[in-house]
Design a protein around this motif. Structure first.
Motif, PDB file in Angstrom:
ATOM      1  N   GLU A  57       0.823  -1.217   0.000  1.00 44.86           N
ATOM      2  CA  GLU A  57       0.000   0.000   0.000  1.00 44.86           C
ATOM      3  C   GLU A  57       0.852   1.261   0.000  1.00 44.86           C
ATOM      4  O   GLU A  57       0.450   2.284  -0.564  1.00 44.86           O
ATOM      5  N   VAL A  58       2.031   1.219   0.622  1.00 44.23           N
ATOM      6  CA  VAL A  58       2.949   2.361   0.524  1.00 44.23           C
ATOM      7  C   VAL A  58       3.354   2.568  -0.932  1.00 44.23           C
ATOM      8  O   VAL A  58       3.322   3.688  -1.461  1.00 44.23           O
ATOM      9  N   MET A  59       3.736   1.489  -1.601  1.00 44.27           N
ATOM     10  CA  MET A  59       4.153   1.582  -3.005  1.00 44.27           C
ATOM     11  C   MET A  59       3.017   2.072  -3.892  1.00 44.27           C
ATOM     12  O   MET A  59       3.223   2.920  -4.772  1.00 44.27           O
ATOM     13  N   ARG A  60       1.828   1.558  -3.686  1.00 41.30           N
ATOM     14  CA  ARG A  60       0.693   1.979  -4.513  1.00 41.30           C
ATOM     15  C   ARG A  60       0.413   3.468  -4.342  1.00 41.30           C
ATOM     16  O   ARG A  60       0.156   4.172  -5.327  1.00 41.30           O
ATOM     17  N   TYR A  61       0.465   3.946  -3.107  1.00 39.20           N
ATOM     18  CA  TYR A  61       0.197   5.364  -2.867  1.00 39.20           C
ATOM     19  C   TYR A  61       1.240   6.228  -3.560  1.00 39.20           C
ATOM     20  O   TYR A  61       0.915   7.230  -4.204  1.00 39.20           O
ATOM     21  N   VAL A  62       2.497   5.845  -3.428  1.00 45.17           N
ATOM     22  CA  VAL A  62       3.582   6.601  -4.058  1.00 45.17           C
ATOM     23  C   VAL A  62       3.416   6.614  -5.575  1.00 45.17           C
ATOM     24  O   VAL A  62       3.553   7.662  -6.223  1.00 45.17           O
ATOM     25  N   LEU A  63       3.110   5.474  -6.172  1.00 46.05           N
ATOM     26  CA  LEU A  63       2.955   5.416  -7.622  1.00 46.05           C
ATOM     27  C   LEU A  63       1.750   6.214  -8.100  1.00 46.05           C
ATOM     28  O   LEU A  63       1.826   6.936  -9.108  1.00 46.05           O
ATOM     29  N   GLU A  64       0.641   6.102  -7.385  1.00 39.98           N
ATOM     30  CA  GLU A  64      -0.571   6.785  -7.823  1.00 39.98           C
ATOM     31  C   GLU A  64      -0.472   8.298  -7.641  1.00 39.98           C
ATOM     32  O   GLU A  64      -0.797   9.061  -8.555  1.00 39.98           O
ATOM     33  N   GLN A  65      -0.012   8.730  -6.452  1.00 36.63           N
ATOM     34  CA  GLN A  65      -0.001  10.157  -6.147  1.00 36.63           C
ATOM     35  C   GLN A  65       1.246  10.862  -6.673  1.00 36.63           C
ATOM     36  O   GLN A  65       1.188  12.051  -6.979  1.00 36.63           O
ATOM     37  N   GLY A  66       2.348  10.137  -6.787  1.00 34.39           N
ATOM     38  CA  GLY A  66       3.574  10.772  -7.228  1.00 34.39           C
ATOM     39  C   GLY A  66       3.858  10.635  -8.709  1.00 34.39           C
ATOM     40  O   GLY A  66       4.369  11.555  -9.344  1.00 34.39           O
ATOM     41  N   TYR A  67       3.506   9.474  -9.276  1.00 33.10           N
ATOM     42  CA  TYR A  67       3.853   9.195 -10.674  1.00 33.10           C
ATOM     43  C   TYR A  67       2.644   9.120 -11.597  1.00 33.10           C
ATOM     44  O   TYR A  67       2.781   8.857 -12.785  1.00 33.10           O
ATOM     45  N   GLY A  68       1.436   9.317 -11.045  1.00 33.30           N
ATOM     46  CA  GLY A  68       0.235   9.298 -11.872  1.00 33.30           C
ATOM     47  C   GLY A  68      -0.122   7.935 -12.420  1.00 33.30           C
ATOM     48  O   GLY A  68      -0.768   7.834 -13.471  1.00 33.30           O
ATOM     49  N   CYS A  69       0.261   6.890 -11.715  1.00 30.21           N
ATOM     50  CA  CYS A  69       0.015   5.523 -12.182  1.00 30.21           C
ATOM     51  C   CYS A  69      -1.368   5.024 -11.777  1.00 30.21           C
ATOM     52  O   CYS A  69      -1.940   5.456 -10.775  1.00 30.21           O
ATOM     53  N   LYS A  70      -1.855   4.081 -12.533  1.00 29.90           N
ATOM     54  CA  LYS A  70      -3.002   3.268 -12.129  1.00 29.90           C
ATOM     55  C   LYS A  70      -2.433   1.976 -11.547  1.00 29.90           C
ATOM     56  O   LYS A  70      -1.519   1.373 -12.128  1.00 29.90           O
ATOM     57  N   THR A  71      -2.959   1.545 -10.403  1.00 28.13           N
ATOM     58  CA  THR A  71      -2.472   0.313  -9.778  1.00 28.13           C
ATOM     59  C   THR A  71      -3.633  -0.597  -9.426  1.00 28.13           C
ATOM     60  O   THR A  71      -4.775  -0.163  -9.297  1.00 28.13           O
ATOM     61  N   ASP A  72      -3.310  -1.865  -9.250  1.00 22.78           N
ATOM     62  CA  ASP A  72      -4.300  -2.843  -8.820  1.00 22.78           C
ATOM     63  C   ASP A  72      -3.576  -3.922  -8.016  1.00 22.78           C
ATOM     64  O   ASP A  72      -2.341  -4.031  -8.074  1.00 22.78           O
ATOM     65  N   VAL A  73      -4.332  -4.693  -7.258  1.00 26.84           N
ATOM     66  CA  VAL A  73      -3.790  -5.792  -6.458  1.00 26.84           C
ATOM     67  C   VAL A  73      -4.523  -7.064  -6.843  1.00 26.84           C
ATOM     68  O   VAL A  73      -5.757  -7.102  -6.840  1.00 26.84           O
ATOM     69  N   LEU A  74      -3.769  -8.097  -7.179  1.00 27.58           N
ATOM     70  CA  LEU A  74      -4.345  -9.396  -7.522  1.00 27.58           C
ATOM     71  C   LEU A  74      -4.026 -10.385  -6.410  1.00 27.58           C
ATOM     72  O   LEU A  74      -2.858 -10.672  -6.156  1.00 27.58           O
ATOM     73  N   PRO A  75      -5.032 -10.901  -5.720  1.00 29.95           N
ATOM     74  CA  PRO A  75      -4.775 -11.790  -4.577  1.00 29.95           C
ATOM     75  C   PRO A  75      -4.345 -13.183  -5.016  1.00 29.95           C
ATOM     76  O   PRO A  75      -4.649 -13.646  -6.120  1.00 29.95           O
ATOM     77  N   GLY A  76      -3.630 -13.851  -4.123  1.00 23.72           N
ATOM     78  CA  GLY A  76      -3.194 -15.220  -4.380  1.00 23.72           C
ATOM     79  C   GLY A  76      -2.106 -15.623  -3.412  1.00 23.72           C
ATOM     80  O   GLY A  76      -1.573 -14.786  -2.675  1.00 23.72           O
ATOM     81  N   THR A  77      -1.768 -16.893  -3.385  1.00 19.35           N
ATOM     82  CA  THR A  77      -0.679 -17.362  -2.536  1.00 19.35           C
ATOM     83  C   THR A  77       0.642 -16.816  -3.070  1.00 19.35           C
ATOM     84  O   THR A  77       0.745 -16.392  -4.223  1.00 19.35           O
TER      85      THR A  77
END
Length: 349
Positions: A57-77
């Motif tokens: 979640e730290v990485m996602r926030y940095v990418l979205e707010q700092g670099y304008g990225c779209k992010t997603d999380v795919l669950p799994g083992t």
């Protein structure tokens, strides 16, 4: 008893100093993220342990707010996610324990995944007991039950201290849940250390069950012997002593990871290296974000304290990530160019 507030205060000054030098080097104009500029989503592994959820979640926030990225999380083992990383179905695995997984090792040898940076340094794992078992706790009126306990070699003479409820002539060792890699290693260690006759190899059904057993014993001031690791909330909440084991030997480690080896020899676990795993396609396509992940690092004691706070306050991983970003700008601003850091700071009001 040390609290997450004590630990956070203790590590803050050192963490800020450690971050200061890289911060100056990072204070340059930001190169664009080619992956995100092309409209592609950065997919993260939806890992199911607490430190990895926080880092994700730290990485996602940095990418979205700092670099304008779209992010997603795919669950799994973790194994399924490592295989997905090798196929570039996901691009980022926030906390990869390098060398522990055959799926990762095979993908790395094939050049399909790349490990970057050192996301967490000084992590640890091993066999632990609460500090009061060895030193006592005058504040709680607890006398030391095993004052001479220093290493795994001492455990045989303290089996009565860690008495198993169902087999009172033996001690109890709390292993990992069945199916975890560490469960097999610890089972081999019990054999290597000659403890099968004196200790029950108790395997809780789940990770939360292991946590509950340890926490219950600590809250009651009872002796408990268990395997554990950091970074975790448990390490932020309580004082534990890690028992000494023989110096690391790769040959002995190989006998511990081979479940069919009938004559394992004991050794401390190899040094942990926790890095960010990225797919080869993402690594080669986006030098800007790869450089970000190369610089990312969070001190292990600070993560332990944050995870303990998350548990105490029942925070979600997203809220914990924002709490970290608000409190620790000296750490995370060192990871990135100044203009990116300014964009992120503007969102943390």
């Amino acid at each position: 008893m040390k609290t997450y507030r004590d630990i956070a205060a203790a590590v803050l000054a050192g963490a800020a100093l450690a971050a200061a030098a890289p911060a100056a080097a990072a204070a340059t104009a930001a190169p664009a993220s080619s992956w995100c500029a092309g409209g592609k989503t950065v997919n993260f592994a939806g890992l199911n342990w607490e430190s990895a959820r926080f880092l994700t979640e730290v990485m996602r926030y940095v990418l979205e707010q700092g670099y304008g990225c779209k992010t997603d999380v795919l669950p799994g083992t973790s194994i399924a996610m490592e295989l997905a990383l090798a196929r570039n179905d996901i691009q980022v695995f926030a906390e990869e324990w390098i060398g522990r997984s055959t799926a990762w090792n095979d993908a790395a040898k094939a050049g399909k995944v790349v490990a970057v940076g050192d996301i967490i340094k000084d992590s640890s794992e091993g066999w632990y007991v609460p500090e009061y078992v060895v030193k006592g706790d005058a504040r709680r009126g607890i006398k030391a039950a095993a004052p001479g306990l220093r290493s795994v070699a001492d455990l045989a003479r303290y089996k009565d201290v860690f008495m198993d409820d169902e087999e009172p002539d033996k001690g109890r060792f709390l292993n990992c849940p069945t199916g975890w890699t560490c469960q097999g290693v610890n089972t081999q260690k019990l054999k290597a250390y000659g403890m099968n006759a004196s200790y029950v190899n108790f395997r809780p059904g789940t990770g939360p069950a292991l946590d509950a057993a340890i926490a219950s014993a600590v809250q009651r001031g009872r002796p408990v012997l268990f395997y554990y690791w950091s970074p975790t909330a448990m390490m932020g909440r309580y004082k534990f002593i890690r028992l000494e084991e023989p110096a690391f030997s790769q040959a002995c480690w190989d006998t511990l990871t081979a479940q069919n080896n009938s004559r394992p020899c004991g050794t401390v676990n190899p040094p942990n290296r926790l890095r960010v795993g990225v797919s080869r396609a993402f690594h080669d396509a986006d030098p800007a974000l790869t450089a970000l992940f190369e610089r990312m690092n969070v001190p292990v004691d600070l993560i332990n304290a944050l995870l303990a706070e998350r548990e105490a306050k029942k925070l979600e991983a997203t809220a914990l990530a924002q709490l970290f970003l608000k409190r620790q700008p000296a750490i995370w601003q060192a990871w990135m160019p100044a203009d990116i850091a300014a964009k992120i700071s503007s969102t943390l009001k």
